[in-house]
Design a protein around this motif. Structure first.
Motif, PDB file in Angstrom:
ATOM      1  N   LEU A 200       0.832  -1.195   0.000  1.00  9.32           N
ATOM      2  CA  LEU A 200       0.000   0.000   0.000  1.00  9.32           C
ATOM      3  C   LEU A 200       0.869   1.249   0.000  1.00  9.32           C
ATOM      4  O   LEU A 200       1.715   1.441   0.873  1.00  9.32           O
ATOM      5  N   LYS A 201       0.635   2.103  -0.984  1.00 11.30           N
ATOM      6  CA  LYS A 201       1.294   3.403  -1.031  1.00 11.30           C
ATOM      7  C   LYS A 201       0.322   4.443  -0.499  1.00 11.30           C
ATOM      8  O   LYS A 201      -0.887   4.349  -0.708  1.00 11.30           O
ATOM      9  N   ALA A 202       0.850   5.447   0.189  1.00 12.01           N
ATOM     10  CA  ALA A 202      -0.025   6.440   0.799  1.00 12.01           C
ATOM     11  C   ALA A 202       0.636   7.808   0.787  1.00 12.01           C
ATOM     12  O   ALA A 202       1.864   7.938   0.701  1.00 12.01           O
ATOM     13  N   GLY A 203      -0.196   8.819   0.866  1.00 18.69           N
ATOM     14  CA  GLY A 203       0.267  10.190   1.022  1.00 18.69           C
ATOM     15  C   GLY A 203      -0.180  10.715   2.368  1.00 18.69           C
ATOM     16  O   GLY A 203      -1.093  10.166   3.002  1.00 18.69           O
ATOM     17  N   ILE A 511      -3.912  10.966   6.355  1.00 12.57           N
ATOM     18  CA  ILE A 511      -3.183  10.006   5.525  1.00 12.57           C
ATOM     19  C   ILE A 511      -4.183   9.385   4.551  1.00 12.57           C
ATOM     20  O   ILE A 511      -5.319   9.089   4.930  1.00 12.57           O
ATOM     21  N   TYR A 512      -3.789   9.199   3.323  1.00  7.38           N
ATOM     22  CA  TYR A 512      -4.704   8.650   2.322  1.00  7.38           C
ATOM     23  C   TYR A 512      -3.954   7.659   1.446  1.00  7.38           C
ATOM     24  O   TYR A 512      -2.830   7.899   1.015  1.00  7.38           O
ATOM     25  N   ILE A 513      -4.584   6.516   1.230  1.00  7.82           N
ATOM     26  CA  ILE A 513      -4.001   5.502   0.356  1.00  7.82           C
ATOM     27  C   ILE A 513      -4.061   6.011  -1.080  1.00  7.82           C
ATOM     28  O   ILE A 513      -5.091   6.513  -1.529  1.00  7.82           O
ATOM     29  N   GLU A 514      -2.959   5.912  -1.770  1.00 16.19           N
ATOM     30  CA  GLU A 514      -2.856   6.465  -3.120  1.00 16.19           C
ATOM     31  C   GLU A 514      -3.269   5.432  -4.168  1.00 16.19           C
ATOM     32  O   GLU A 514      -2.820   4.288  -4.145  1.00 16.19           O
ATOM     33  N   LYS A 532       3.530  14.300   1.505  1.00 15.23           N
ATOM     34  CA  LYS A 532       4.624  13.349   1.399  1.00 15.23           C
ATOM     35  C   LYS A 532       4.035  12.002   1.037  1.00 15.23           C
ATOM     36  O   LYS A 532       2.922  11.673   1.434  1.00 15.23           O
ATOM     37  N   SER A 533       4.791  11.211   0.296  1.00 14.97           N
ATOM     38  CA  SER A 533       4.340   9.874  -0.095  1.00 14.97           C
ATOM     39  C   SER A 533       5.334   8.829   0.401  1.00 14.97           C
ATOM     40  O   SER A 533       6.539   9.079   0.440  1.00 14.97           O
ATOM     41  N   ASN A 534       4.795   7.675   0.762  1.00 17.66           N
ATOM     42  CA  ASN A 534       5.640   6.587   1.230  1.00 17.66           C
ATOM     43  C   ASN A 534       4.777   5.340   1.309  1.00 17.66           C
ATOM     44  O   ASN A 534       3.578   5.370   1.023  1.00 17.66           O
ATOM     45  N   ASP A 538       5.417   2.420   6.573  1.00 15.60           N
ATOM     46  CA  ASP A 538       6.470   3.352   6.961  1.00 15.60           C
ATOM     47  C   ASP A 538       5.889   4.638   7.535  1.00 15.60           C
ATOM     48  O   ASP A 538       6.441   5.227   8.470  1.00 15.60           O
ATOM     49  N   ILE A 539       4.763   5.090   6.968  1.00  7.93           N
ATOM     50  CA  ILE A 539       4.123   6.308   7.470  1.00  7.93           C
ATOM     51  C   ILE A 539       3.603   6.095   8.890  1.00  7.93           C
ATOM     52  O   ILE A 539       3.822   6.915   9.787  1.00  7.93           O
ATOM     53  N   LEU A 540       2.916   4.972   9.103  1.00  6.31           N
ATOM     54  CA  LEU A 540       2.369   4.711  10.441  1.00  6.31           C
ATOM     55  C   LEU A 540       3.497   4.550  11.462  1.00  6.31           C
ATOM     56  O   LEU A 540       3.421   5.087  12.582  1.00  6.31           O
TER      57      LEU A 540
END
Length: 562
Positions: A200-203, A511-514, A532-534, A538-540
């Motif tokens: 899962l990619k997220a911003g 945070i939002y899933i891209e 920011k995207s990651n 990693d974001i959590l």
């Protein structure tokens, strides 16, 4: 693709909210830190205040009611039943059935003729259900076979023609390599997926860092016809901070701060400091369920501001409200050097059927985060995990919670039991999930407190006996709980608005899933500021590490200390 909705005239929320006098609250009881302290002011040597006048020696006062939420035994006119099984505590309404409810409006949803009823399961769709009332008001009928009566909505809503929700975009193919490893947890051996990398990619964006941009977003989106009336109005204009510092000028986390009306010495706002020693103050905020703004305009002579530390140190100053922040020094040694940082983390997860495509990957993400944090715990971080799952009225459960535990491997095992089901009408009981997460969990004193809401649907705002997300977010801010909201695929504009409100009010991030490009995903949620995207895990993990690394520290510019 989302169906475009008509826009109402844009308006400025900050300009439209009335400015009111502070609410006259009941006297507060004895100070729990210093039970011998009198509840009424006493005459003593004056204490210099932030404006050069005397604040006087005022006994510390506190309003615990700001953090209490009503989670009683009724919801939408139905009794709430409680049960416990395999470490989870569930709250549900009448055994797997949906009651009827009416949403008032001239036509509105009635044109859809939507009904859920008949003799099938609670989550089955029955197109022959009674979707339109005789007087033109619309109804979503969740009545089981033989059920009688219609529960009136607690709030009158404007007419709306809501299209059926679009299907979520297809998930990208998983790129994570998973294998099952036997792990010897405290609860016994069990197999769990050892996730190498989440797919899962997220911003992410911080609406407090770009506060002017946030106020612009509120003024533009808050007046839209599809949002106005279906969301809490949270006026955060005029935001200020109180930062508590010890005798060495270091931030004091979890200090209790009270703001008093000087004419009555009654509490108009109270909150616990986050890790950087700061408590946010929103003077014009009208907490849902309370008639008046928290503090209103600065009273003549300024506010009385108090800080109390766990070691009993108390300071009171008078603040004229000038500037964006008051640094309040307290004669205390503050934190003990080298002590482990206690951290409580609660995951609040929508587990309705529409999350089915993502729930396994969300679980994999959380397992990856626990893997990373397990090594932190072994290095002295005092970490506990807990979870609240939520669905909707009539589903297997409305909420289901797992108490905080330091057995992270056992918590991993509990995560694997999560599955998606129920729902069916778009909005879900996010209000109840957030309320249980804030007020129904055993958060520790003196700990960093952080929650993650992960969901793909807006909250139901038309249930009786409900605690709205705005009320729960205000309670979280009072308790010093930082809430990060995570938008899964399919979250509509009402959901994006509510999610961003909750995160901003509690100093969290949105945070939002891209899906698609990072820019398109941000625009889909109205995000125009820095992002920011990651990878989501990693974001959590970074948000939890930020609580640990920032505990008792201040990464922002310093202002003059009073």
């Amino acid at each position: 693709m989302r169906v475009p909705l008509s826009l109402a005239l844009l308006f400025s929320l900050a300009a439209c909210m009335p400015k009111t006098e502070p609410e006259d609250l009941a006297p507060i009881g004895p100070d729990p830190v210093n039970p011998q302290a009198p509840t009424d002011p006493v005459d003593a040597d004056p204490t210099p205040d932030a404006t050069g006048t005397d604040a006087g020696d005022v006994a510390f006062k506190w309003n615990e009611d700001l953090g209490e939420l009503d989670l009683d035994d009724m919801l939408a006119g139905q009794p709430v039943q409680e049960a416990e099984m395999a470490g989870w505590e569930s709250r549900s309404t009448a055994s797997g059935t949906r009651n009827s409810r009416t949403v008032k409006g001239a036509g509105g949803l009635g044109a859809r003729g939507v009904g859920f009823g008949g003799g099938g399961s609670a989550d089955s769709f029955d197109a022959m259900g009674s979707g339109v009332t005789g007087d033109g008001a619309s109804a979503l009928d969740y009545a089981p076979s033989g059920a009688a009566g219609v529960v009136e909505s607690a709030r009158s809503r404007p007419a709306m023609a809501l299209p059926p929700p679009p299907p979520p975009p297809p998930p990208p193919p998983p790129s994570a390599e998973e294998s099952y490893a036997e792990m010897d947890g405290a609860g016994g051996d069990y197999g769990r997926p050892a996730v190498v990398q989440s797919s899962l990619k997220a911003g992410t964006t911080d609406d407090n860092a770009d506060f002017d941009g946030w106020l612009t977003y509120v003024s533009e989106w808050g007046g839209r016809s599809d949002i106005n009336g279906w969301a809490d109005e949270l006026d955060v204009s005029g935001r200020r901070y109180v930062q508590v510092l010890d005798s060495r000028g270091r931030p004091v986390p979890d200090a209790r701060v009270s703001v008093l009306d000087p004419s009555t010495e009654r509490v108009v706002w109270a909150g616990r400091a986050y890790g950087d020693g700061r408590v946010p103050l929103y003077p014009q905020l009208k907490v849902p369920g309370r008639d008046l703004a928290i503090a209103g305009d600065v009273p003549e002579g300024g506010w009385l501001v108090q800080a109390a530390l766990p070691d009993g140190a108390i300071q009171t100053v008078r603040w004229d409200g000038q500037g964006e922040e008051l640094d309040l020094g307290v004669d205390s040694k503050g934190l003990k050097a080298g002590a482990p940082v206690p951290v409580d983390v609660c995951f609040i997860i929508d587990t309705t059927g529409s999350m089915g495509d993502e729930i396994d990957r969300v679980k994999a993400t959380l397992l990856s985060v626990t893997d990373k944090l397990r090594s932190d715990a072994s290095q002295g971080v005092d970490l506990r995990y807990g979870a609240v799952l939520y669905r909707d009225i009539g589903d297997e459960y409305v909420t289901r919670k797992h108490a905080f535990t330091s057995n992270l491997r056992g918590f991993d095992q509990a995560l694997q039991t999560i599955s998606a089901g129920g729902g069916g009408d778009g909005p879900e009981s996010l209000n109840q999930g957030l309320a249980v997460g804030v007020a129904g969990m055993d958060w520790r004193e003196g700990a960093a407190r952080v929650a993650f809401v992960i969901a793909d649907a807006p909250p139901h705002m038309d249930y009786q006996e409900n605690v709205t997300y705005g009320r729960a977010a205000a309670a979280a801010a009072h308790r010093g709980i930082r809430v990060h909201t995570v938008a899964a695929s399919g979250l509509d504009d009402r959901g994006s608005y509510a999610f961003r409100q909750v995160a901003q009010l509690t100093r969290g991030q949105f945070i939002y899933i891209e899906y698609g490009s990072a820019a398109a995903s941000a625009a889909d949620h109205g995000v125009a500021g820095p992002t920011k995207s990651n990878n989501l895990d990693d974001i959590l993990y970074a948000r939890i590490r930020a609580e640990i690394d920032g505990w008792g520290k201040d990464g922002t510019r310093k202002v003059a200390r009073h």
